[in-house]
Design an enzyme around this catalytic site. Structure first.
Site, short mmCIF file in Angstrom:
data_model
loop_
_atom_site.label_atom_id
_atom_site.label_comp_id
_atom_site.label_asym_id
_atom_site.label_seq_id
_atom_site.Cartn_x
_atom_site.Cartn_y
_atom_site.Cartn_z
N ARG A 1 107.47 -32.04 39.18
CA ARG A 1 108.48 -32.33 40.19
C ARG A 1 109.74 -31.46 40.00
NH1 ARG A 1 104.44 -34.64 41.66
NH2 ARG A 1 104.36 -36.69 42.65
N SER B 1 107.23 -42.02 45.97
CA SER B 1 107.71 -42.46 44.64
C SER B 1 109.22 -42.29 44.57
CB SER B 1 107.09 -41.61 43.54
OG SER B 1 105.70 -41.68 43.56
N GLU C 1 113.45 -39.62 41.65
CA GLU C 1 112.70 -38.44 42.11
C GLU C 1 113.20 -38.01 43.48
OE1 GLU C 1 108.65 -36.87 43.80
OE2 GLU C 1 110.12 -38.21 44.62
#
Ligand code: FAD
Ligand code: EPU
Length: 338
Positions: free
Chosen positions: A163, A237, A333
């Site tokens: 990520r 998420s 995130e």
């Protein structure tokens, strides 16, 4: 045309209310270059917007939103083993995946049904079901926000991680990604060992598994646990899965001997944040018009009418609780805006 006080509610998949002080779109690189020379764009904070599926507007955006509408998909090259497919940044990611599957360009099938646009895919090196875009990435073209120059970034130059990419770190806010070229396989190498893919393929009774089958399995699994943003606001998420020293994991195991983890290296493991949040009692928590998804604890949801501030406050409560209960600090995130 630059508009003022534009509502962003329909431009973010959380569906929270927010306003942009200025808003504009661009559908060619020349249009973007002209915009970057405009006084309003030069003198205000800028936000490049794709599908708005990985951001939370905590408050109004006091700057200019530049919505990317660059279109076009093209096979630009092929060699003995690969096809090179170049996509403009404003194309819908899932449509590109389907286009590649139809043409038998292999490698993207595990990444089916991820919302958003192509231009955001390198930002956080999107990933799912054992594949990340770094595995199929060839290069990208981006325009510098200050001088309008266009540069090509290679795989190595993007510094992809879990990520992560250079565009979230050293080069943050400096570039508008214009196009991405992917290197796809002529001979499919199927990745079916992750999660429930094999189980799902068995249920589908497929014998000679194709990339289309893998995509269909991934779509079925995702649809069963992730909320559809068209129905329930969310950004996937909300937190990253934390990577922790093995000792931290072992300490958790003394109370939860079935705690899941995935090895990273000799000293660290990744612990699923969804498991930590579920164990802490947050899964399915309903706080009126927002809460924690009941099928996937890593996903915060807006049932309708919640504000970005409320969802942000919920994420802060979860972070403190997980820290208190497990000694692990979760990292968001989703990109916080405002
Ligand atoms: P946006 O939200 O518009 O932007 C995200 C960031 O990228 C912002 O900082 C923005 O400024 C920047 N940006 C966007 N376009 C450009 C550009 N052209 N140039 C420069 N900067 C740009 N992600 C995963 O990795 N894996 C998943 O499995 C996954 N599942 C999801 C499931 C759901 C239901 C949802 C809602 C989200 C999920 N996501 C997942 C997150 C999201 O889909 C991805 O991060 C996606 O790449 C975001 O694309 P976007 O166009 O909506 O980006
Ligand atoms: N788990 C629970 N309870 C939950 C959710 C998860 O216990 O409510 C545990 C289970 O042990 C499960 C494990 O977590 O086996 C992993 O769950 P899942 O396969 O659903 O994946 P994830 O780790 O929660 C990550 C990505 C997703 C991606 C999936 C599939 C991150 C932050 N998230 O989720 O990406 O789709 O894997 O590969 O890495 C996104 O980035 O928005 C996103 C949805």
């Amino acid at each position: 045309m630059i508009t003022e006080y534009q509502s962003l509610k329909s431009y973010n998949t959380f569906g929270v209310p927010a306003q942009a002080r200025y808003f504009t779109t661009f559908s060619t690189a020349e249009e973007l270059r002209d915009l970057l020379n405009h006084a309003i764009v030069k003198n205000n904070p800028r936000l490049i917007l794709g599908g708005g599926s990985n951001m939370l507007f905590v408050r109004n955006f006091d700057g200019i939103v530049l919505k990317n509408e660059l279109k076009g998909i093209e096979k630009v090259h092929e060699d003995e083993h690969h096809y090179y497919v170049k996509s403009a940044a404003g194309e819908i990611w899932h449509e590109l995946v389907m286009h590649c599957i139809q043409n038998n360009y292999a490698g993207m099938e595990n990444l089916a049904l991820i919302p958003g646009c192509v231009g955001a895919s390198p930002m956080q090196n999107i990933g799912a079901y054992g594949v990340e875009i770094k595995d199929i990435f060839h290069s990208l073209e981006a325009m510098h926000v200050h001088d309008g120059t266009v540069r090509t970034f290679s795989l190595e130059e993007c510094n992809f991680g879990y990520r992560e990419s250079i565009f979230k770190r050293a080069e943050k806010d400096n570039w508008v990604i214009l196009s991405v070229t992917y290197r796809l396989n002529k001979r499919a190498v199927l990745h079916t060992s992750y999660g429930a893919i094999e189980e799902q393929l068995d249920k589908m009774h497929r014998d000679n598994i194709t990339i289309k089958d893998v995509a269909q399995a991934v779509i079925a699994i995702r649809s069963s646990k992730l909320p559809d943003p068209k129905v329930t606001g969310n950004a996937g998420s909300f937190f990253k899965n934390p990577v922790v020293p093995i000792e931290v994991y072992k300490a958790i195991q003394t109370h939860h001997n079935n705690a899941p983890c995935f090895p990273i290296d000799e000293t660290n493991v990744k612990v699923p944040a969804g498991w930590l949040i579920e164990q802490a009692g947050w899964k399915g928590k309903n706080l009126g018009n927002y809460g924690v998804h009941d099928k996937q604890a890593l996903v915060l949801v807006n049932y309708g009418g919640a504000t970005g501030e409320q969802i942000y406050a919920l994420s802060t409560s979860i972070i403190s609780d997980i820290k208190a209960k497990f000694g692990i600090e979760l990292e968001r995130e989703v990109n916080m805006i405002g």
